[in-house]
Scaffold this motif. Structure first.
Motif, PDB file in Angstrom:
ATOM      1  N   ARG A  94       0.824  -1.210   0.000  1.00  0.00           N
ATOM      2  CA  ARG A  94       0.000   0.000   0.000  1.00  0.00           C
ATOM      3  C   ARG A  94       0.861   1.264   0.000  1.00  0.00           C
ATOM      4  NH1 ARG A  94      -0.923  -1.590   5.691  1.00  0.00           N
ATOM      5  NH2 ARG A  94      -0.169   0.087   7.040  1.00  0.00           N
ATOM      6  N   ALA A  95       2.130   1.138   0.395  1.00  0.00           N
ATOM      7  CA  ALA A  95       3.024   2.296   0.392  1.00  0.00           C
ATOM      8  C   ALA A  95       3.791   2.446  -0.919  1.00  0.00           C
ATOM      9  CB  ALA A  95       4.013   2.182   1.552  1.00  0.00           C
ATOM     10  N   ASP A  96       3.568   1.505  -1.853  1.00  0.00           N
ATOM     11  CA  ASP A  96       4.292   1.550  -3.120  1.00  0.00           C
ATOM     12  C   ASP A  96       3.998   2.848  -3.863  1.00  0.00           C
ATOM     13  OD1 ASP A  96       5.919   0.484  -5.180  1.00  0.00           O
ATOM     14  OD2 ASP A  96       4.122  -0.032  -6.312  1.00  0.00           O
ATOM     15  N   GLY A  97       5.051   3.516  -4.283  1.00  0.00           N
ATOM     16  CA  GLY A  97       4.908   4.772  -5.007  1.00  0.00           C
ATOM     17  C   GLY A  97       4.700   5.973  -4.117  1.00  0.00           C
ATOM     18  N   LEU A  98       4.542   5.770  -2.818  1.00  0.00           N
ATOM     19  CA  LEU A  98       4.364   6.874  -1.874  1.00  0.00           C
ATOM     20  C   LEU A  98       5.525   6.934  -0.883  1.00  0.00           C
ATOM     21  CD1 LEU A  98       0.555   6.422  -1.127  1.00  0.00           C
ATOM     22  CD2 LEU A  98       1.612   8.206  -2.538  1.00  0.00           C
ATOM     23  N   LEU A  99       5.772   5.818  -0.234  1.00  0.00           N
ATOM     24  CA  LEU A  99       6.878   5.760   0.730  1.00  0.00           C
ATOM     25  C   LEU A  99       8.045   4.933   0.216  1.00  0.00           C
ATOM     26  CD1 LEU A  99       4.871   5.154   4.042  1.00  0.00           C
ATOM     27  CD2 LEU A  99       5.689   7.324   3.119  1.00  0.00           C
ATOM     28  N   VAL A 100       7.747   3.967  -0.662  1.00  0.00           N
ATOM     29  CA  VAL A 100       8.798   3.084  -1.178  1.00  0.00           C
ATOM     30  C   VAL A 100       8.574   2.849  -2.659  1.00  0.00           C
ATOM     31  CG1 VAL A 100       9.078   1.901   1.042  1.00  0.00           C
ATOM     32  CG2 VAL A 100       7.479   0.991  -0.638  1.00  0.00           C
ATOM     33  N   ILE A 419     -19.776   8.295  20.701  1.00  0.00           N
ATOM     34  CA  ILE A 419     -18.976   9.175  19.851  1.00  0.00           C
ATOM     35  C   ILE A 419     -18.223   8.296  18.858  1.00  0.00           C
ATOM     36  CG2 ILE A 419     -18.736  10.978  21.595  1.00  0.00           C
ATOM     37  CD1 ILE A 419     -15.886   9.997  22.083  1.00  0.00           C
ATOM     38  N   GLU A 420     -18.062   8.790  17.650  1.00  0.00           N
ATOM     39  CA  GLU A 420     -17.407   7.990  16.618  1.00  0.00           C
ATOM     40  C   GLU A 420     -16.774   8.896  15.578  1.00  0.00           C
ATOM     41  OE1 GLU A 420     -20.289   5.688  14.370  1.00  0.00           O
ATOM     42  OE2 GLU A 420     -21.878   7.033  15.045  1.00  0.00           O
ATOM     43  N   GLU A 421     -15.792   8.343  14.858  1.00  0.00           N
ATOM     44  CA  GLU A 421     -15.115   9.138  13.828  1.00  0.00           C
ATOM     45  C   GLU A 421     -14.372   8.214  12.873  1.00  0.00           C
ATOM     46  OE1 GLU A 421     -14.733  11.763  11.603  1.00  0.00           O
ATOM     47  OE2 GLU A 421     -15.143  12.824  13.496  1.00  0.00           O
ATOM     48  N   ASP A 422     -14.346   8.620  11.609  1.00  0.00           N
ATOM     49  CA  ASP A 422     -13.499   8.000  10.594  1.00  0.00           C
ATOM     50  C   ASP A 422     -12.177   8.759  10.605  1.00  0.00           C
ATOM     51  OD1 ASP A 422     -12.165   7.233   8.312  1.00  0.00           O
ATOM     52  OD2 ASP A 422     -13.908   7.322   7.008  1.00  0.00           O
ATOM     53  N   LEU A 423     -11.090   8.056  10.918  1.00  0.00           N
ATOM     54  CA  LEU A 423      -9.788   8.720  11.037  1.00  0.00           C
ATOM     55  C   LEU A 423      -8.900   8.488   9.815  1.00  0.00           C
ATOM     56  CD1 LEU A 423      -8.848   8.032  14.765  1.00  0.00           C
ATOM     57  CD2 LEU A 423      -9.874  10.083  13.777  1.00  0.00           C
ATOM     58  N   GLY A 424      -9.464   7.926   8.751  1.00  0.00           N
ATOM     59  CA  GLY A 424      -8.651   7.568   7.602  1.00  0.00           C
ATOM     60  C   GLY A 424      -7.925   8.719   6.945  1.00  0.00           C
ATOM     61  N   THR A 425      -8.419   9.956   7.125  1.00  0.00           N
ATOM     62  CA  THR A 425      -7.754  11.112   6.503  1.00  0.00           C
ATOM     63  C   THR A 425      -6.865  11.870   7.487  1.00  0.00           C
ATOM     64  OG1 THR A 425      -9.646  12.541   7.011  1.00  0.00           O
ATOM     65  CG2 THR A 425      -9.661  11.398   4.897  1.00  0.00           C
ATOM     66  N   LYS A 426      -6.782  11.407   8.714  1.00  0.00           N
ATOM     67  CA  LYS A 426      -5.946  12.079   9.714  1.00  0.00           C
ATOM     68  C   LYS A 426      -4.462  11.831   9.423  1.00  0.00           C
ATOM     69  CE  LYS A 426      -9.256  13.707  12.397  1.00  0.00           C
ATOM     70  NZ  LYS A 426      -9.419  15.118  12.737  1.00  0.00           N
ATOM     71  N   GLY A 427      -3.643  12.737   9.935  1.00  0.00           N
ATOM     72  CA  GLY A 427      -2.219  12.698   9.611  1.00  0.00           C
ATOM     73  C   GLY A 427      -1.525  11.398   9.963  1.00  0.00           C
ATOM     74  N   ALA A 428      -1.750  10.886  11.168  1.00  0.00           N
ATOM     75  CA  ALA A 428      -1.043   9.677  11.597  1.00  0.00           C
ATOM     76  C   ALA A 428      -1.379   8.490  10.712  1.00  0.00           C
ATOM     77  CB  ALA A 428      -1.370   9.368  13.055  1.00  0.00           C
ATOM     78  N   LEU A 429      -2.620   8.429  10.223  1.00  0.00           N
ATOM     79  CA  LEU A 429      -3.019   7.318   9.364  1.00  0.00           C
ATOM     80  C   LEU A 429      -2.573   7.527   7.932  1.00  0.00           C
ATOM     81  CD1 LEU A 429      -4.406   5.077  10.923  1.00  0.00           C
ATOM     82  CD2 LEU A 429      -5.028   7.253  11.932  1.00  0.00           C
ATOM     83  N   ARG A 430      -2.623   8.769   7.470  1.00  0.00           N
ATOM     84  CA  ARG A 430      -2.133   9.046   6.108  1.00  0.00           C
ATOM     85  C   ARG A 430      -0.653   8.724   5.994  1.00  0.00           C
ATOM     86  NH1 ARG A 430      -2.219  14.316   4.184  1.00  0.00           N
ATOM     87  NH2 ARG A 430      -1.830  13.390   2.143  1.00  0.00           N
ATOM     88  N   LYS A 431       0.091   8.953   7.066  1.00  0.00           N
ATOM     89  CA  LYS A 431       1.522   8.630   7.047  1.00  0.00           C
ATOM     90  C   LYS A 431       1.760   7.133   6.903  1.00  0.00           C
ATOM     91  CE  LYS A 431       2.995  12.602   9.881  1.00  0.00           C
ATOM     92  NZ  LYS A 431       1.674  13.166  10.216  1.00  0.00           N
ATOM     93  N   LEU A 432       0.765   6.331   7.271  1.00  0.00           N
ATOM     94  CA  LEU A 432       0.855   4.884   7.130  1.00  0.00           C
ATOM     95  C   LEU A 432       0.146   4.382   5.866  1.00  0.00           C
ATOM     96  CD1 LEU A 432       0.172   3.855  10.839  1.00  0.00           C
ATOM     97  CD2 LEU A 432       2.353   3.721   9.617  1.00  0.00           C
ATOM     98  N   CYS A 433      -0.382   5.319   5.090  1.00  0.00           N
ATOM     99  CA  CYS A 433      -1.066   4.980   3.835  1.00  0.00           C
ATOM    100  C   CYS A 433      -2.238   4.033   4.077  1.00  0.00           C
ATOM    101  CB  CYS A 433      -0.085   4.352   2.839  1.00  0.00           C
ATOM    102  SG  CYS A 433       1.396   5.330   2.549  1.00  0.00           S
TER     103      CYS A 433
END
Length: 502
Positions: A94-100, A419-433
């Motif tokens: 999943r990191a191909d082309g972004l991190l590696v 309480i609930e939230e989708d965190l997929g666009t948050k920084g810590a998760l984006r850094k992990l792709c």
């Protein structure tokens, strides 16, 4: 102990396969007398045996399989090796082309992975035997079967001896005990379908040096889904047949559905609301799994392997508990909330085989073992502490939970605020792709005390421990947010976002 009166000592090199029963005990053989007989050698049994060291009590430990228990030999630990490999492959892809660069070409070498996995399981039996012997226990290799309220026979086998144990008892040694601890664990539930003999159980799956290309998994619980995630990262075709409406029914339904979507995106096929009806062998040696949907539609799924992931049941049927006056049923040994047999005043059950409906988890077994140990040492049985125990599904991304789900709270009439939230666009998760991440938390409506926490995302199995500690000590999200956490980190991301909503 050596010489003609040595107990039948378990072989340190015994395989993890079931040990076959041998002849019946000789009527002339005098029973061996012990204060405590512990049947099993997993985490519950290990806690009891080790804790009795120095107590002055004589202890017999019996297991029909290689010493160590399911988790260490045939469950959690070897499975985690496979899933760590799957995690590494998934991250690279999943990191191909972004991190590696070149991540898409990373693969999973199952034979090499299996060899590495065995480096964790092979040392377990001799290590557990050493642990038990160091605690002063006599270790018996064979299947225990009760013959009376204070006797059992070890239906032993003439297997390979431990080099340090040259003298072996005759098959069928009888033990007399004052107190018994039944900690035999669980086993895959019977499927009761034609062709069931072709099904590969989880033990065999983990023992396989390699796996074929097309796999059907029966059951969409955590075992089935974890196996699926390992297979998918090894580029196998996977179909899951599940009787329920959705996967991972004990976990939060909405997060489970998100994880299901992520799993479909990896190439998995799901057949929910479908029941396996049989397995047929094809002329070329492959198989066809047959199933029927709720709407009556028949399914035929060509495959090379069918894997059992449809739940486990207490492994008590072969103990002949009736001979000892120990009540049991399909839920396990009938015990009160202190793990004491309801029908036998000197028998306890602990771990997966205790019929209290507790989750079949290693921390639960250890908590059971600690409660039984206290009872043996003090004479005062107490209930095990199994509140706010976290659990996890080691897929990638991971899902983890502690406390109540929404459905459980509603069923029990417990008021809560969600309480609930989708965190997929948050920084810590984006850094992990990884866009598949989020949480759902149940709070006490007024004070904000945590009632349930459900997490989805990379590292969720580690992060849930933080929330389990908070629940144990009655902390709120604001209490957690007041603690300086490492930044940037997943813990800081989840806690800060949730605290702002609380």
């Amino acid at each position: 102990m050596q010489g003609p009166h040595a107990p039948l000592l378990a072989s340190a090199s015994a395989s993890a396969a079931d040990m076959p029963a041998a002849s019946a005990p000789s009527p002339s053989a005098a029973p061996r007398a012990y204060d405590v007989a512990v049947i099993g050698s997993g985490p519950a049994a290990g806690t009891v045996v080790s804790g009795l060291k120095g107590s002055g009590k004589t202890v017999a430990a019996i297991d029909r399989r290689a010493f160590g228990g399911t988790c260490a030999l045939r469950g959690c630990n070897p499975k985690k090796v496979l899933l760590n490999a799957a995690k590494a492959v998934d991250f690279a892809r999943r990191a191909d082309g972004l991190l590696v660069n070149g991540g898409a070409g990373v693969g999973l070498d199952w034979p090499r992975l299996h060899a590495f996995q065995e480096s964790f399981t092979e040392p377990v039996p001799p290590s557990r035997l050493e642990q038990f012997r160091d605690a002063g226990a006599d270790c018996f290799a064979g299947a225990a079967r009760f013959t009376g309220p204070d006797t059992l026979v070890v239906e032993s086998y003439p297997g390979p001896a431990d080099p340090d144990d040259r003298d072996w008892e005759e098959p069928g040694v009888t033990l007399r005990f004052n107190q018994a601890v039944i900690a035999v664990g669980s086993q895959p539930a019977p499927l009761n379908v034609p062709g069931e003999e072709f099904v590969i159980r989880s033990d065999d799956f983990l023992a396989a040096a390699d796996l074929p290309g097309r796999v059907v998994i029966v059951g969409g619980g955590y075992i089935g889904l974890e196996f699926a995630h390992a297979l998918l990262r090894a580029d196998r075709e996977v179909t899951i047949v599940e009787t329920g409406q959705h996967l991972l029914s004990p976990f939060d339904a909405q997060l489970s559905e998100r994880l299901a979507d992520r799993t479909r995106a990896l190439g998995a096929r799901f057949e929910c609301r479908a029941k396996l009806t049989g397995i047929e062998r094809a002329a070329d040696g492959s198989f066809v799994a047959t199933a029927e949907r709720e709407d009556g539609k028949a399914l035929r799924i060509p495959c090379d392997m069918v894997v059992h992931g449809a739940g486990r049941v207490p492994a008590v049927a072969d103990l002949d508990c009736d001979a000892a006056g120990i009540d049991w049923d399909e839920r396990g040994i009938a015990v009160d909330d202190r793990l004491l047999s309801r029908s036998h005043p000197r028998a306890f059950a602990a771990g997966d085989c205790a019929g209290l409906g507790h989750p079949m988890l290693t921390p639960v077994a250890e908590a059971h073992g600690e409660a039984v140990l206290r009872a043996l040492l003090t004479g005062e049985p107490t209930a095990p502490d199994v509140e706010a125990l976290p659990s996890a599904v080691f897929t990638e991304p991971e899902m983890a939970a502690v406390g109540l789900t929404v459905e459980q709270a509603e069923d029990r009439g417990v008021p809560f605020r969600l309480i609930e939230e989708d965190l997929g666009t948050k920084g810590a998760l984006r850094k992990l792709c990884e866009p598949c991440a989020g949480y759902r938390m149940l709070l006490e409506p007024n004070g904000g005390t945590l009632l349930g926490v459900h997490l989805l995302g990379p590292g969720a199995a580690e992060l849930i421990n933080l929330f389990a500690v908070a629940m144990r000590h009655g902390l709120t999200l604001r209490d957690l947010a007041a603690v300086p956490l490492v930044y940037p980190s997943l813990a800081a991301e989840f806690v800060k976002d949730a605290a702002e909503k609380a």
